[in-house]
Design an enzyme around this catalytic site. Structure first.
Site, PDB file in Angstrom:
ATOM      1  N   ASP A 123     -43.612 -11.976 -24.679  1.00 14.50           N
ATOM      2  CA  ASP A 123     -43.830 -11.383 -23.583  1.00 14.50           C
ATOM      3  C   ASP A 123     -45.539 -11.018 -23.764  1.00 14.50           C
ATOM      4  O   ASP A 123     -46.238 -11.279 -22.623  1.00 14.50           O
ATOM      5  CB  ASP A 123     -43.153 -10.217 -23.276  1.00 14.50           C
ATOM      6  CG  ASP A 123     -43.247  -9.012 -24.227  1.00 14.50           C
ATOM      7  OD1 ASP A 123     -43.119  -9.475 -25.369  1.00 14.50           O
ATOM      8  OD2 ASP A 123     -43.255  -8.005 -23.703  1.00 14.50           O
ATOM      9  N   ILE A 169     -37.677 -14.767 -31.608  1.00 12.01           N
ATOM     10  CA  ILE A 169     -36.332 -14.549 -32.377  1.00 12.01           C
ATOM     11  C   ILE A 169     -35.596 -13.434 -31.875  1.00 12.01           C
ATOM     12  O   ILE A 169     -34.374 -13.509 -31.932  1.00 12.01           O
ATOM     13  CB  ILE A 169     -36.612 -14.449 -33.808  1.00 12.01           C
ATOM     14  CG1 ILE A 169     -37.241 -13.293 -34.138  1.00 12.01           C
ATOM     15  CG2 ILE A 169     -37.401 -15.680 -34.436  1.00 12.01           C
ATOM     16  CD1 ILE A 169     -37.187 -12.937 -35.689  1.00 12.01           C
ATOM     17  N   ASP A 170     -36.199 -12.465 -31.269  1.00 15.97           N
ATOM     18  CA  ASP A 170     -35.556 -11.307 -30.573  1.00 15.97           C
ATOM     19  C   ASP A 170     -34.542 -11.615 -29.406  1.00 15.97           C
ATOM     20  O   ASP A 170     -33.812 -10.917 -29.063  1.00 15.97           O
ATOM     21  CB  ASP A 170     -36.444 -10.277 -30.289  1.00 15.97           C
ATOM     22  CG  ASP A 170     -37.116  -9.644 -31.554  1.00 15.97           C
ATOM     23  OD1 ASP A 170     -36.530  -9.917 -32.851  1.00 15.97           O
ATOM     24  OD2 ASP A 170     -38.078  -8.969 -31.630  1.00 15.97           O
ATOM     25  N   MET A 212     -34.298  -7.757 -37.528  1.00 18.62           N
ATOM     26  CA  MET A 212     -35.124  -7.685 -36.523  1.00 18.62           C
ATOM     27  C   MET A 212     -34.569  -7.131 -35.351  1.00 18.62           C
ATOM     28  O   MET A 212     -33.577  -7.561 -34.602  1.00 18.62           O
ATOM     29  CB  MET A 212     -35.909  -8.673 -36.476  1.00 18.62           C
ATOM     30  CG  MET A 212     -36.902  -8.961 -37.802  1.00 18.62           C
ATOM     31  SD  MET A 212     -37.994 -10.485 -37.708  1.00 18.62           S
ATOM     32  CE  MET A 212     -39.067 -10.091 -39.053  1.00 18.62           C
ATOM     33  N   GLY A 213     -35.569  -6.633 -34.420  1.00 19.63           N
ATOM     34  CA  GLY A 213     -35.412  -6.286 -32.935  1.00 19.63           C
ATOM     35  C   GLY A 213     -35.835  -4.915 -32.697  1.00 19.63           C
ATOM     36  O   GLY A 213     -34.825  -3.659 -32.484  1.00 19.63           O
ATOM     37  N   VAL A 304     -37.276 -13.361 -43.429  1.00 14.03           N
ATOM     38  CA  VAL A 304     -36.274 -14.373 -43.674  1.00 14.03           C
ATOM     39  C   VAL A 304     -35.572 -15.008 -42.548  1.00 14.03           C
ATOM     40  O   VAL A 304     -35.225 -16.028 -42.297  1.00 14.03           O
ATOM     41  CB  VAL A 304     -35.126 -14.325 -44.787  1.00 14.03           C
ATOM     42  CG1 VAL A 304     -34.141 -13.002 -44.231  1.00 14.03           C
ATOM     43  CG2 VAL A 304     -34.578 -15.302 -45.406  1.00 14.03           C
ATOM     44  N   GLU A 637     -19.347 -43.782 -32.909  1.00  8.15           N
ATOM     45  CA  GLU A 637     -18.515 -44.249 -33.749  1.00  8.15           C
ATOM     46  C   GLU A 637     -17.895 -45.552 -32.824  1.00  8.15           C
ATOM     47  O   GLU A 637     -17.390 -46.487 -33.273  1.00  8.15           O
ATOM     48  CB  GLU A 637     -17.365 -43.274 -34.269  1.00  8.15           C
ATOM     49  CG  GLU A 637     -16.665 -42.728 -33.066  1.00  8.15           C
ATOM     50  CD  GLU A 637     -15.625 -41.930 -33.715  1.00  8.15           C
ATOM     51  OE1 GLU A 637     -15.275 -42.027 -34.908  1.00  8.15           O
ATOM     52  OE2 GLU A 637     -15.207 -40.892 -33.298  1.00  8.15           O
ATOM     53  N   GLN A 671     -18.792 -33.713 -40.640  1.00  6.38           N
ATOM     54  CA  GLN A 671     -19.048 -33.117 -39.217  1.00  6.38           C
ATOM     55  C   GLN A 671     -18.148 -32.035 -38.779  1.00  6.38           C
ATOM     56  O   GLN A 671     -18.362 -31.278 -38.031  1.00  6.38           O
ATOM     57  CB  GLN A 671     -19.062 -34.295 -38.237  1.00  6.38           C
ATOM     58  CG  GLN A 671     -20.184 -35.250 -38.767  1.00  6.38           C
ATOM     59  CD  GLN A 671     -19.901 -36.434 -37.846  1.00  6.38           C
ATOM     60  OE1 GLN A 671     -20.353 -36.554 -36.538  1.00  6.38           O
ATOM     61  NE2 GLN A 671     -19.360 -37.614 -38.549  1.00  6.38           N
ATOM     62  N   GLN A 672     -16.899 -32.177 -39.259  1.00  4.98           N
ATOM     63  CA  GLN A 672     -15.958 -31.270 -38.800  1.00  4.98           C
ATOM     64  C   GLN A 672     -15.738 -30.186 -39.644  1.00  4.98           C
ATOM     65  O   GLN A 672     -15.178 -29.100 -39.213  1.00  4.98           O
ATOM     66  CB  GLN A 672     -14.497 -31.860 -38.775  1.00  4.98           C
ATOM     67  CG  GLN A 672     -13.840 -32.138 -37.588  1.00  4.98           C
ATOM     68  CD  GLN A 672     -12.518 -32.922 -37.509  1.00  4.98           C
ATOM     69  OE1 GLN A 672     -12.411 -33.819 -38.248  1.00  4.98           O
ATOM     70  NE2 GLN A 672     -11.627 -32.774 -36.700  1.00  4.98           N
TER      71      GLN A 672
END
Length: 759
Positions: A123, A169-170, A212-213, A304, A637, A671-672
Site C-alpha cells: 500500500d 505477504i501480509d 509476520m503481520g 523465512v 494424460e 501428484q496425489q
C-alpha cells in the site's frame, strides 16, 4: 509514423515471492502488443537515480549499462518464474518522498519516453505511485518552463498512466482476495509449524511461534487454521477481557489433559490486547511457563516467510495480473484514474487504486482506534468466518453437548473417488463442528462400499485429532457407484443407523453415486434425506466448482518436480515432455504449464493435430540452434488417443536428435500424495463448515434436497443434484464449461517469442 508506447515496471517495498513472475508477464505481454518495456531497478530509488540519457533525444541515446532504467527484451526475463525475490531489486526511497526527488524521477522517465508505470508493491508503494501521477502534469510543466524539455515532449507526456499490482505477504491490501506472495508465505509458515509440531510432541513441549503481520493477522489466522494450532493472537481481534491469559491457559491445559502431547500458539507480530498493549511471544512464553509449568520455546519465523521459490498459486496469480496490467495500460485514457489489478475468486478484478489504498488504511486506523468490530468487518466475511471456525476447532472438547436448536441429528460422512489431499482436513472440520453443535457424526469406511456393507462407526472429538495436516484418506475411499441391489442395502443401513443426512467428500464417483441415490428417492423413502457432495479431486473436473479440494496440492507437486526436471535439462540441452494427471480435463496441464513456463501444453479440450506437432518441433529445433538450453512440454494424460505422450516423445526425439535430446517424465501418483497445501486445508475447512450448515438446515425440512457444492467467483453455492446431467460432458467426465480455459491463451502468449511490432 506512430511511435511505440513505452512502459516502465518496478517492484517496491518489501519483496514478495511472485514479483519475478509478474515482471516476466508484464514484459512479455507488453512486447507481444508492440510496447517497449523498461525495468526501473531498485524501485523508486532507481527512478530517482535514473540513467544516462539525453532529454532532448531520448530515443537516440542508449541508457548506460549500469543505469537504473533499462530496456528489457523477451529473453531477459527467461528462467525467472521460479525465483523468489525480485531480479530488478527493490528499495525504500527517502528521496522519492520529497518533491525534488519526484521531479528528478520525472526527468528520468521523460528521458526514456516512458508513458506509464506498472508498480508492484504494497500500500505504501502504490500510494506513492498515485501521488506521483497526480503531481505529474505540474512537474512536467516545471521542466518545460525551465527549458529542460521542449513543448513537443511536454505535450506527448501530459499524463502518466499508473497500474498497481498488490504484492505483500501480509495479504493486507483491499481490492484483491490474495496479494502476490501471500500463498508462498503461508506455505513457509505451515511447513515450519508442521515441523515444529513433530519435535514439540516428542518432548511434550509448548511452542510460541511469531509470524509476520504488523497490521494484518491473515498469516497468523490462516496459518493456525491450516496447522491445527491451539491458540492464535491477531491484531484485528484481541483476546476478550483483562484476564485473557487465564482463558488461554485453561484451553491449552484442557488440551493436554485430553491427551495432546504438544501445544502450538501462533502470534502475529502486531498482536495487541484490548488496551492496545503489544503482546509479544516472550510474554506469552512467560505466561505459559508460570501458569502451566510447561517447558515453552519461542520460534520467530521472520524473513523465512518472505523468501524462496513462489508457489504455483503465486506464479499464476502474478502472471495473470501482469498480463491484465498491460491490457489496462493499453486501454487507459488521459481521463482514466489509477487502477489496482487484483483477483476476486478466480477472476481478474480491477478497482480504483486510491479507493483500495484508503480502505486498506482504514483497517489499520480501526485497529489503532480500538474499533475491532470495524476492523474485522473491513477484512471481510471469509476472514471473520475463519476466525469463528478456528475458535471452535481448537477447543479441547465440544462446548455444547446439546444442539442449540431442534433435535440432535445424525450425519454420515464418507470419502468417495480417488484420494485427494485435504479429504482428512474436511472430515475433521465437519466432525468437530457438528459435535460442537450437538449432533452426531458417523464415519463410513471405504466410501459407498463401506456404506453398503455397514462399515460405519461413530466419530468423536478426538477421533479426528491430527487429521488437519494429513494427506490421503483416513476413512478410506473407493470408486464404488451403487447399482441394483446396492440401493436396498444402503436404505437398510440408513434406517438401521438412523442417518439424517449424508455428507460425501470426493470426486466424480462420489457425484455419480449421489445422483443415483437422488434418482431412487421415490423407490426408497430412506433416501429422502439431505445429501451433499463436497468437491475433492486433484483433476478439478467437477461441475459447478471452480477449484476443488486437492487440486492446489497436486499443482504444487507438479511444479516442484518440473523445477527439478528443468534444472537437470538445462545442463544437457534437453527437452522434457512431462505427462500429468487429469484424465480428460486439462486443468493441471494448463495451470502447471503457466506456472513453469512450458513452451507447449497439450490437452484433450483443444486436441492435438499433426500440423501442431510439426510446428512445435520446428520451433524447438530453431530455438536450440539459437542457443536455447532447455525445452519443456506438458501433456495431459488423455490429450489424444493416437498422438499420446509416447508418440510425441518418439517423434521429437527422432526429428530433433541432431540438435537436442528428448526425455519423458511421467509424474504419476506423486501428484496425489503428500500433505495438503495450506490452500487446500483452508478450503476444505471452509467447505465443510458451509456444507454442514446446509445439511442441518435441510434436515429440518419435510422434503430435504440433494445438492453438490459449487463455487463461482469465490462464492459458495448449492446446486441441485438433478442438474448434474445438464452440466457435465459425460463422455469425457468433465464440466461443459471450464473457467480456466481462457488462461491457456495467456500461457501461449508468454511462452512463444513475439517479434517486435513496427510502429
Amino acid at each position: 509514423m506512430h511511435q511505440r508506447k513505452r512502459l516502465g515496471v518496478l517492484t517496491s517495498g518489501g519483496d514478495s515471492p511472485g514479483m519475478n513472475a509478474a515482471v516476466r508477464s508484464v514484459v512479455r505481454s507488453a512486447i507481444a502488443q508492440g510496447i517497449d518495456v523498461f525495468a526501473i531497478y531498485e524501485g523508486y530509488q532507481g527512478m530517482v537515480e535514473g540513467g544516462q540519457c539525453d532529454l532532448k533525444n531520448p530515443r537516440r541515446v542508449a541508457p548506460d549499462a549500469e543505469a537504473c532504467i533499462r530496456q528489457l527484451h523477451w529473453y531477459d526475463v527467461a528462467g525467472i518464474l521460479h525465483k523468489g525475490g525480485t531480479i530488478i531489486g527493490t528499495a525504500r526511497s527517502a528521496q522519492f518522498r520529497t518533491r525534488e526527488g519526484r521531479l528528478q524521477a520525472v526527468r528520468n522517465l521523460l528521458a526514456h519516453d516512458i508513458d506509464g508505470l506498472v508498480a508492484i508493491g504494497g500500500d505504501g508503494s502504490l500510494t506513492g505511485a498515485h501521488l506521483f501521477r497526480s503531481e505529474w502534469p505540474e512537474l512536467v510543466a516545471e521542466l518545460l518552463e525551465g527549458g529542460e524539455i521542449d513543448a513537443e515532449v511536454a505535450e506527448r507526456h501530459r499524463h502518466l498512466t499508473i497500474v498497481g499490482l498488490a504484492a505483500s505477504i501480509d495479504n493486507d491490501m483491499y481490492g484483491s482476495d490474495m496479494t502476490i506472495g501471500t500463498d508462498t508465505a503461508l506455505h513457509r509458515l505451515t511447513e515450519a509449524v508442521d515441523s515444529i509440531s513433530s519435535t514439540a510432541a516428542s518432548h511434550q513441549r509448548t511452542f510460541v511461534v511469531e509470524v509476520m503481520g504488523r497490521h494484518c493477522g491473515y498469516l497468523a489466522l490462516m496459518g493456525a487454521l491450516a496447522t491445527g494450532a491451539d491458540w492464535v493472537l491477531i491484531p484485528e481481534c484481541p483476546p476478550e477481557g483483562d484476564c485473557w491469559e487465564e482463558k488461554m491457559c485453561q484451553v491449552l491445559q484442557a488440551g493436554r489433559e485430553s491427551g495432546r502431547r504438544d501445544t502450538i500458539v501462533i502470534v502475529a507480530e502486531g498482536a495487541k490486547d484490548r488496551h492496545g498493549n503489544p503482546i509479544s511471544c516472550e510474554y506469552v512464553r512467560q505466561v505459559l511457563e508460570e501458569q502451566l509449568g510447561e517447558d515453552a520455546r519461542v520460534t520467530i519465523l521472520g524473513h523465512v516467510q518472505r523468501g524462496g521459490s513462489p508457489t504455483a498459486f503465486d506464479r499464476n496469480l502474478s502472471t495473470l495480473l501482469g498480463h491484465a496490467a498491460v491490457n489496462a495500460f493499453q486501454t487507459a485514457t488521459p481521463e482514466s484514474e489509477s487502477v489496482l489489478i487484483g483477483m476476486r475468486g478466480n477472476r481478474v478484478y480491477q478497482a480504483p487504486l486510491m479507493h483500495c489504498v484508503e480502505q486498506t488504511h482504514a483497517v489499520s486506523q480501526a485497529i489503532a482506534d480500538g474499533d475491532y468490530d470495524k476492523a474485522m468487518n473491513l477484512r471481510g466475511e471469509n476472514f471473520k468466518n475463519a476466525y469463528q471456525i478456528l475458535h471452535t476447532l481448537m477447543q479441547a472438547k465440544p462446548s455444547n453437548p446439546e444442539p442449540r436448536e431442534g433435535k440432535p441429528l445424525r450425519f454420515a460422512i464418507l470419502n468417495c473417488g480417488a484420494t485427494a489431499p485435504g479429504m482428512n482436513t474436511a472430515v475433521r472440520a465437519a466432525v468437530r463442528l457438528a459435535i460442537d453443535k450437538g449432533h452426531t457424526m458417523l464415519g463410513v469406511e471405504h466410501g459407498f462400499r463401506g456404506l453398503i456393507e455397514g462399515h460405519i462407526k461413530e466419530l468423536n472429538w478426538l477421533s479426528v485429532r491430527g487429521w488437519a495436516t494429513t494427506g490421503g484418506s483416513e476413512l478410506g475411499t473407493s470408486r464404488k457407484i451403487p447399482q441394483g441391489k446396492d440401493f436396498y442395502a444402503i436404505a437398510r443401513q440408513i434406517e438401521r443407523h438412523d442417518i439424517n443426512g449424508l455428507l460425501i467428500i470426493g470426486g466424480w464417483s462420489g457425484y455419480q453415486a449421489a445422483y443415483q441415490l437422488y434418482s431412487q428417492c421415490e423407490t426408497f423413502p430412506a433416501f429422502n434425506i439431505p445429501i451433499l457432495c463436497i468437491p475433492a479431486s486433484i483433476n478439478n473436473n467437477l461441475p459447478g466448482c471452480e477449484l476443488s479440494i486437492g487440486a492446489d496440492t497436486a499443482l504444487n507437486n507438479i511444479i516442484e518436480a518440473v523445477d527439478k526436471i528443468k534444472q537437470s535439462a538445462v545442463a544437457s540441452n534437453r527437452c522434457f515432455l512431462v505427462k500429468v494427471m487429469g484424465r480428460y480435463c486439462g486443468y493441471l496441464a494448463v495451470m502447471s504449464g503457466l506456472a513453469t513456463g512450458a513452451e507447449r501444453v497439450y490437452i484433450n479440450e483443444e486436441g492435438v493435430a499433426l500440423t501442431d506437432l510439426q510446428k512445435d518441433l520446428s520451433t524447438l529445433i530453431s530455438g536450440f540452434k539459437q542457443g536455447k538450453r532447455v525445452g519443456l512440454i506438458i501433456c495431459n494424460e488423455n490429450a489424444h488417443p493416437v498422438y499420446d505422450s509416447d508418440f510425441i516423445c518418439d517423434l521429437f526425439a527422432e526429428e530433433g536428435k541432431e540438435v537436442f535430446q528428448v526425455r519423458e517424465a511421467i509424474l504419476g501418483h506423486l501428484q496425489q500424495g503428500g500433505d495438503p497445501t495450506p490452500f487446500d486445508r483452508i478450503q476444505a475447512t471452509r467447505f465443510s463448515a458451509i456444507g454442514l450448515d446446509f445439511l442441518i438446515e435441510q434436515a429440518k425440512r419435510p422434503s430435504p434436497t440433494g445438492a453438490f457444492m459449487g463455487t463461482e467467483a469465490g462464492n459458495v453455492r448449492f446446486v441441485d443434484l438433478g442438474m448434474i446431467p445438464r452440466m457435465v460432458d459425460k463422455e469425457h467426465q468433465r464440466p461443459k464449461e471450464q473457467w480456466w480455459m481462457e488462461t491457456a491463451a495467456i500461457g501461449k502468449i508468454l511462452a512463444h517469442y513475439a517479434p517486435p511490432i513496427e510502429g
